[in-house]
Design a protein around this motif. Structure first.
Motif, PDB file in Angstrom:
ATOM      1  N   ARG A  81       0.574  -1.740   0.228  1.00 15.04           N
ATOM      2  CA  ARG A  81      -0.487   0.202  -0.152  1.00 15.04           C
ATOM      3  C   ARG A  81       0.903   1.201   0.035  1.00 15.04           C
ATOM      4  O   ARG A  81       0.634   2.024  -1.053  1.00 15.04           O
ATOM      5  CB  ARG A  81      -0.740   0.198   1.005  1.00 15.04           C
ATOM      6  CG  ARG A  81      -2.535  -1.136   1.206  1.00 15.04           C
ATOM      7  CD  ARG A  81      -2.356  -0.827   2.724  1.00 15.04           C
ATOM      8  NE  ARG A  81      -3.672  -2.010   2.875  1.00 15.04           N
ATOM      9  CZ  ARG A  81      -4.233  -2.529   3.428  1.00 15.04           C
ATOM     10  NH1 ARG A  81      -3.892  -2.257   4.759  1.00 15.04           N
ATOM     11  NH2 ARG A  81      -5.291  -3.378   3.855  1.00 15.04           N
ATOM     12  N   ARG A  82       1.816   0.794   1.011  1.00 13.30           N
ATOM     13  CA  ARG A  82       2.374   2.271   0.467  1.00 13.30           C
ATOM     14  C   ARG A  82       3.783   2.515  -0.215  1.00 13.30           C
ATOM     15  O   ARG A  82       3.751   3.970  -1.113  1.00 13.30           O
ATOM     16  CB  ARG A  82       3.372   1.894   1.847  1.00 13.30           C
ATOM     17  CG  ARG A  82       2.967   2.529   3.417  1.00 13.30           C
ATOM     18  CD  ARG A  82       1.889   4.041   3.968  1.00 13.30           C
ATOM     19  NE  ARG A  82       3.449   4.190   3.909  1.00 13.30           N
ATOM     20  CZ  ARG A  82       4.164   5.274   4.926  1.00 13.30           C
ATOM     21  NH1 ARG A  82       4.037   4.523   5.466  1.00 13.30           N
ATOM     22  NH2 ARG A  82       4.993   6.023   4.624  1.00 13.30           N
ATOM     23  N   ALA A  84       2.559   1.595  -3.373  1.00 15.57           N
ATOM     24  CA  ALA A  84       1.249   2.629  -4.249  1.00 15.57           C
ATOM     25  C   ALA A  84       1.466   3.524  -3.897  1.00 15.57           C
ATOM     26  O   ALA A  84       1.451   4.156  -5.507  1.00 15.57           O
ATOM     27  CB  ALA A  84       0.245   1.672  -4.549  1.00 15.57           C
ATOM     28  N   GLN A  85       1.567   4.730  -2.319  1.00 11.37           N
ATOM     29  CA  GLN A  85       1.340   5.497  -2.112  1.00 11.37           C
ATOM     30  C   GLN A  85       1.953   6.433  -3.012  1.00 11.37           C
ATOM     31  O   GLN A  85       2.250   7.651  -3.212  1.00 11.37           O
ATOM     32  CB  GLN A  85       0.136   5.957  -1.110  1.00 11.37           C
ATOM     33  CG  GLN A  85      -0.697   5.606  -0.023  1.00 11.37           C
ATOM     34  CD  GLN A  85      -0.551   5.458   0.781  1.00 11.37           C
ATOM     35  OE1 GLN A  85       0.402   5.930   1.797  1.00 11.37           O
ATOM     36  NE2 GLN A  85      -1.507   4.482   1.832  1.00 11.37           N
ATOM     37  N   LYS A  86       3.621   5.557  -2.809  1.00 13.27           N
ATOM     38  CA  LYS A  86       4.496   6.373  -3.550  1.00 13.27           C
ATOM     39  C   LYS A  86       4.988   6.508  -5.098  1.00 13.27           C
ATOM     40  O   LYS A  86       5.946   7.080  -5.904  1.00 13.27           O
ATOM     41  CB  LYS A  86       6.297   6.312  -2.839  1.00 13.27           C
ATOM     42  CG  LYS A  86       6.097   5.920  -0.887  1.00 13.27           C
ATOM     43  CD  LYS A  86       7.288   5.173  -0.660  1.00 13.27           C
ATOM     44  CE  LYS A  86       7.545   5.352   0.886  1.00 13.27           C
ATOM     45  NZ  LYS A  86       7.773   7.497   0.988  1.00 13.27           N
TER      46      LYS A  86
END
Length: 212
Positions: A81-82, A84-86
């Motif tokens: 998830r992190r 993907a956020q980046k």
């Protein structure tokens, strides 16, 4: 594409700048450049260049995950998830997870053990609430159930009692109906059933009433 120079970056010695025909073209992880024996005179065809960029992105994703893991253990889902956020593509994230798993950096069962132990020590909760948290963080149902069976007591009474005692000051001076409603709601939110919270509340009210 003919490489004309490979130079270590002044501000980040872990990366190098690659020049083509005397002009800066792209940057690359220094260890990857060494692994590829990249230097002046190296020839990069489109297929090789695409693979180099992919491997460099995976390396960046791994580094980002290692930094996150420096704060606390995380599940694979949390890390994905992190990433993907980046802005990392899903396939890059999954390849990074493969590498981290092989290196022993991520293990959802180990994370679940850490999480359950942390909750038991610092924030007592019922199995229902802990299981919900583990699932939210991406731990599989099977892994969550195995770890909880391994680490949590069969009887939640003492755990609920510790949780309730931590809130007694908040409800001091209230009448029984208010105490029962508010403490019962708190224990329910912490994952305890009424068959556990009921006896706990009766004990604490009796103690409080006896001290009055």
């Amino acid at each position: 594409m003919l490489v004309s120079a490979v130079e270590v970056q002044a501000r980040n010695p872990d990366r190098v700048n690659v020049h083509v025909d005397g002009v800066y073209a792209f940057s690359l992880n220094a260890l990857l450049a060494l692994e590829l024996h990249l230097g002046r005179g190296s020839v990069l065809d489109p297929a090789t260049l695409k693979d180099v960029f992919r491997r460099d992105e995976v390396g960046k994703a791994v580094e980002a995950c290692v930094r996150l893991l420096g704060f606390r253990p995380r599940t694979e889902v949390e890390l994905l998830r992190r990433l993907a956020q980046k802005g990392f593509e899903p396939e890059i994230g999954h390849e990074a997870m493969d590498r981290l798993r092989n290196l022993g950096y991520v293990d959802d069962a180990d994370f679940a053990r850490f999480w359950v132990s942390n909750r038991e020590r610092f924030k007592p909760m019922g199995a229902r609430r802990i299981r919900y948290e583990l699932l939210q963080k991406g731990v599989s149902r099977e892994t969550a159930d195995e770890v909880m069976e391994e680490q949590l007591p069969d009887d939640e009474y003492e755990t609920a009692l510790r949780a309730a005692r931590s809130k007694m000051r908040t409800y001091a001076g209230t009448d029984y109906a208010t105490f029962h409603r508010r403490m019962g709601g708190y224990l329910a939110r912490q994952g305890f059933g009424f068959d556990t919270s009921g006896p706990v509340m009766r004990l604490l009210w009796a103690e409080q009433d006896g001290d009055a």
